[in-house]
Motif scaffolding. Structure first.
Motif, mmCIF file in Angstrom:
data_model
loop_
_atom_site.group_PDB
_atom_site.id
_atom_site.type_symbol
_atom_site.label_atom_id
_atom_site.label_comp_id
_atom_site.label_asym_id
_atom_site.label_seq_id
_atom_site.Cartn_x
_atom_site.Cartn_y
_atom_site.Cartn_z
ATOM 1 N N TYR A 67 0.876 -1.154 -0.025
ATOM 2 C CA TYR A 67 0.071 -0.154 -0.194
ATOM 3 C C TYR A 67 0.843 1.446 0.014
ATOM 4 O O TYR A 67 1.574 1.275 0.820
ATOM 5 C CB TYR A 67 -0.972 -0.073 1.297
ATOM 6 N N GLU A 68 0.679 2.123 -0.926
ATOM 7 C CA GLU A 68 1.582 3.348 -1.130
ATOM 8 C C GLU A 68 1.545 3.982 0.121
ATOM 9 O O GLU A 68 2.635 4.764 0.381
ATOM 10 C CB GLU A 68 0.971 4.120 -2.318
ATOM 11 N N ASP A 69 0.472 4.311 0.891
ATOM 12 C CA ASP A 69 0.600 5.045 1.975
ATOM 13 C C ASP A 69 0.605 4.278 3.345
ATOM 14 O O ASP A 69 0.614 4.754 4.493
ATOM 15 C CB ASP A 69 -0.739 5.897 2.088
ATOM 16 N N GLY A 70 1.138 3.060 3.108
ATOM 17 C CA GLY A 70 1.514 2.343 4.396
ATOM 18 C C GLY A 70 2.862 2.495 4.959
ATOM 19 O O GLY A 70 3.595 3.056 4.169
ATOM 20 N N ARG A 71 3.001 2.073 6.053
ATOM 21 C CA ARG A 71 4.363 2.299 6.959
ATOM 22 C C ARG A 71 5.361 1.334 6.272
ATOM 23 O O ARG A 71 5.096 0.161 6.073
ATOM 24 C CB ARG A 71 3.809 2.070 8.546
ATOM 25 N N ASP A 72 6.543 1.987 6.564
ATOM 26 C CA ASP A 72 7.697 1.195 6.061
ATOM 27 C C ASP A 72 8.511 0.973 7.105
ATOM 28 O O ASP A 72 8.136 1.131 8.295
ATOM 29 C CB ASP A 72 8.643 2.316 5.095
#
Length: 167
Positions: A67-72
């Motif tokens: 997910y693009e806005d997910g946490r890394d």
């Protein structure tokens, strides 16, 4: 005393880790021989260079992977991924592939790192490994573990969802 489980696989130059993706490249950035021209007489050393895809071998997954806005993973505190209480769930599924929530019911997963041992590591470095028939967690299994809550999933496998599903 903590029990450590080594999930690593040796990574070698040029090995195929997943068909269709670039192979790791391992080389000298500075060889011992070349270092003699840069440093005092008798001083040599080697600086290695490794180029590989971020999800080569064993790695800690993060929402950003999907997910693009997910946490890394950089957003994880070290305490969230190291020296954790854990449970190994053996889920050899054979040709069935799907690992559903029923496999985790009755297991003490609450607040623990959950290592799902599928046996798929036996296919490491074979065409079967990336042939699309790997085991995967179903949506209900992922939801069950998320509600437990278990700690972040550490894996040495392909993505936990089927490539043919939207999960």
């Amino acid at each position: 005393m903590a029990r450590l489980i080594d999930l690593s696989h040796e990574i070698e130059h040029g090995m195929v880790t997943y068909r269709g993706l670039p192979s790791p490249a391992i080389s000298d950035w500075l060889s011992r021989e070349a270092s003699t021209a840069r440093y005092a007489p008798g001083t040599t050393f080697q600086i290695g260079k490794i180029e590989l895809l971020a999800n080569t071998g064993t790695y800690i997954d993060a929402p950003f992977h999907r997910y693009e806005d997910g946490r890394d993973v950089a957003g994880y505190a070290l305490e969230a991924v190291a020296d954790l209480a854990g449970v190994v769930v053996r889920a050899s599924v054979g040709s069935k592939r799907a690992i559903d929530a029923s496999r985790f019911k009755g297991e003490d997963v609450k607040g623990k790192a959950v290592l799902v041992h599928t046996g798929w590591d036996a296919h490491w470095r074979t065409d079967t490994y990336s042939g699309g028939q790997h085991p995967f967690l179903t949506k209900d299994a992922a939801e069950y573990l998320a509600k437990a809550p278990a700690d972040p999933l550490t894996r040495s496998c392909l993505a936990p969802a089927s490539r043919s599903s939207s999960t």
